[in-house]
Motif scaffolding. Structure first.
Motif, mmCIF file in Angstrom:
data_model
loop_
_atom_site.group_PDB
_atom_site.id
_atom_site.type_symbol
_atom_site.label_atom_id
_atom_site.label_comp_id
_atom_site.label_asym_id
_atom_site.label_seq_id
_atom_site.Cartn_x
_atom_site.Cartn_y
_atom_site.Cartn_z
ATOM 1 N N GLU A 1 -39.202 55.179 43.320
ATOM 2 C CA GLU A 1 -38.330 55.426 42.217
ATOM 3 C C GLU A 1 -38.380 56.720 42.097
ATOM 4 N N THR A 2 -37.168 57.576 41.834
ATOM 5 C CA THR A 2 -37.041 58.884 41.496
ATOM 6 C C THR A 2 -36.455 58.980 40.339
ATOM 7 N N THR A 3 -36.930 59.688 39.409
ATOM 8 C CA THR A 3 -36.180 60.326 38.037
ATOM 9 C C THR A 3 -36.007 61.542 38.184
ATOM 10 N N ASN A 4 -34.629 61.869 37.880
ATOM 11 C CA ASN A 4 -34.107 63.127 37.938
ATOM 12 C C ASN A 4 -34.391 63.906 36.497
ATOM 13 N N ASP A 5 -35.679 64.847 36.630
ATOM 14 C CA ASP A 5 -35.795 65.746 35.678
ATOM 15 C C ASP A 5 -34.931 67.008 35.435
ATOM 16 N N ASN A 6 -34.107 67.252 36.272
ATOM 17 C CA ASN A 6 -33.074 68.393 36.431
ATOM 18 C C ASN A 6 -31.836 68.231 35.605
ATOM 19 N N LYS A 7 -31.221 69.352 35.545
ATOM 20 C CA LYS A 7 -29.957 69.323 34.673
ATOM 21 C C LYS A 7 -28.673 69.054 35.683
ATOM 22 N N GLU A 8 -28.853 68.904 37.113
ATOM 23 C CA GLU A 8 -27.824 68.727 37.891
ATOM 24 C C GLU A 8 -28.191 67.268 38.576
ATOM 25 N N PRO A 9 -27.178 66.540 39.159
ATOM 26 C CA PRO A 9 -27.582 65.448 39.919
ATOM 27 C C PRO A 9 -28.389 65.795 41.205
ATOM 28 N N LEU A 10 -29.362 65.019 41.638
ATOM 29 C CA LEU A 10 -29.941 65.172 42.880
ATOM 30 C C LEU A 10 -29.998 63.858 43.608
ATOM 31 N N ASN A 11 -30.496 63.839 44.851
ATOM 32 C CA ASN A 11 -30.781 62.574 45.838
ATOM 33 C C ASN A 11 -32.186 62.459 45.953
ATOM 34 N N GLY A 12 -32.509 61.037 45.551
ATOM 35 C CA GLY A 12 -33.637 60.768 45.776
ATOM 36 C C GLY A 12 -34.475 60.719 47.028
ATOM 37 N N MET A 13 -33.570 60.343 48.125
ATOM 38 C CA MET A 13 -34.108 60.566 49.517
ATOM 39 C C MET A 13 -34.517 61.833 49.969
ATOM 40 N N THR A 14 -33.621 62.672 49.417
ATOM 41 C CA THR A 14 -33.486 64.269 49.778
ATOM 42 C C THR A 14 -34.996 64.750 49.345
ATOM 43 N N THR A 15 -34.936 64.460 47.946
ATOM 44 C CA THR A 15 -36.267 64.696 47.156
ATOM 45 C C THR A 15 -37.576 64.415 48.058
ATOM 46 N N TRP A 16 -37.592 63.022 48.389
ATOM 47 C CA TRP A 16 -38.889 62.376 49.144
ATOM 48 C C TRP A 16 -38.829 63.175 50.319
ATOM 49 N N ILE A 17 -37.908 63.438 51.243
ATOM 50 C CA ILE A 17 -38.100 64.208 52.568
ATOM 51 C C ILE A 17 -38.651 65.491 52.378
ATOM 52 N N ALA A 18 -38.058 66.134 51.089
ATOM 53 C CA ALA A 18 -38.424 67.620 50.769
ATOM 54 C C ALA A 18 -39.719 67.787 50.388
ATOM 55 N N CYS A 19 -40.603 66.861 49.941
ATOM 56 C CA CYS A 19 -41.736 66.859 49.419
ATOM 57 C C CYS A 19 -42.959 66.092 49.947
ATOM 58 N N PHE A 20 -42.638 65.270 50.778
ATOM 59 C CA PHE A 20 -43.675 64.357 51.487
ATOM 60 C C PHE A 20 -43.573 64.610 52.869
ATOM 61 N N GLU A 21 -45.001 64.587 53.501
ATOM 62 C CA GLU A 21 -45.172 64.603 54.872
ATOM 63 C C GLU A 21 -46.278 63.538 55.289
ATOM 64 N N ALA A 22 -46.036 62.737 56.326
ATOM 65 C CA ALA A 22 -46.957 61.609 56.708
ATOM 66 C C ALA A 22 -47.610 62.061 57.988
ATOM 67 N N THR A 23 -48.815 61.997 58.275
ATOM 68 C CA THR A 23 -49.491 62.406 59.551
ATOM 69 C C THR A 23 -50.455 61.797 59.624
ATOM 70 N N VAL B 1 -53.253 57.148 57.877
ATOM 71 C CA VAL B 1 -52.152 57.941 57.626
ATOM 72 C C VAL B 1 -52.415 58.786 56.387
ATOM 73 N N THR B 2 -52.197 60.097 56.373
ATOM 74 C CA THR B 2 -52.285 61.038 55.242
ATOM 75 C C THR B 2 -50.972 61.363 54.873
ATOM 76 N N LEU B 3 -50.568 60.903 53.598
ATOM 77 C CA LEU B 3 -49.436 61.248 52.958
ATOM 78 C C LEU B 3 -49.539 62.713 52.003
ATOM 79 N N LYS B 4 -49.004 63.583 52.442
ATOM 80 C CA LYS B 4 -49.304 65.002 51.815
ATOM 81 C C LYS B 4 -47.980 65.236 50.952
ATOM 82 N N ALA B 5 -48.170 65.822 49.678
ATOM 83 C CA ALA B 5 -47.041 66.164 48.661
ATOM 84 C C ALA B 5 -46.992 67.529 48.537
ATOM 85 N N THR B 6 -45.862 68.227 48.399
ATOM 86 C CA THR B 6 -45.601 69.581 48.110
ATOM 87 C C THR B 6 -44.396 69.841 47.139
ATOM 88 N N GLN B 7 -44.716 70.933 46.492
ATOM 89 C CA GLN B 7 -43.380 71.060 45.647
ATOM 90 C C GLN B 7 -42.014 71.643 46.379
#
Length: 174
Positions: free
Chosen positions: A78-100, A153-159
């Protein structure tokens, strides 16, 4: 998703030892940086714009009925929007996570697989593509095709994309 640090200056007074009686006090300028509140721990990713909480992880076997050619590693979140503008949860996941997965000679980046269509995932699919209002929370699902069902599987998270590394999670498949 960018990250900027703001510097401030403060003045502190440091007392020297008695050996330097000719200069008993000295002003020192110390740069302060804004403390970042971004991390990935305990299955929760906190970035500047959102909080993503992993709810479950499951391996799904190949299935002709559900058009899965390879096994998949599925994350519900689940994604909680902490921003002042709408955002997409799936886009947030793809931008921040990488599985290897590590092989003998390479580190294989797993490809995003077809979204699971089983009925038990219906509530995660319902708002998968919708934007989340500021302060709102929505469920999502992400699946990765597994190339080696024996390898961790390693799930890496980035900003965000190409952002600061925030942590990783190791997932045993068997």
């Amino acid at each position: 998703m960018g990250l900027s640090l703001v510097g401030c200056e403060t003045e502190e007074v440091a007392q020297d030892t008695p050996k330097k009686a000719e200069n008993p006090t000295e002003k020192v300028r110390v740069a302060e940086t804004k403390k970042e509140n971004v991390y990935f721990k305990n299955d929760t990713l906190k970035i500047n714009m959102a909080t993503v909480k992993i709810l479950s992880t499951k391996v799904l076997e190949p299935s002709k009925e559900y058009f899965r050619e390879k096994p998949q590693l599925v994350f519900t979140y689940e994604t909680t929007n902490d921003n002042k503008e709408p955002l997409n949860g799936m886009t947030t996941w793809i931008a921040c996570f990488e599985a290897t997965q590590e092989g003998t000679d390479i580190i294989n980046k797993l490809e995003v697989g077809m979204t699971p269509q089983e009925e038990k995932y219906a509530s995660y699919l319902k708002h998968q593509l919708d934007d989340i209002k500021p302060g709102g929370t929505a469920k999502g699902i992400m699946a990765y095709d597994i190339d080696d069902p024996q390898a961790v599987v390693t799930l890496k998270a980035t900003q965000g994309m190409a952002g600061k590394e925030l942590g990783e999670k190791k997932i045993e498949l068997k």
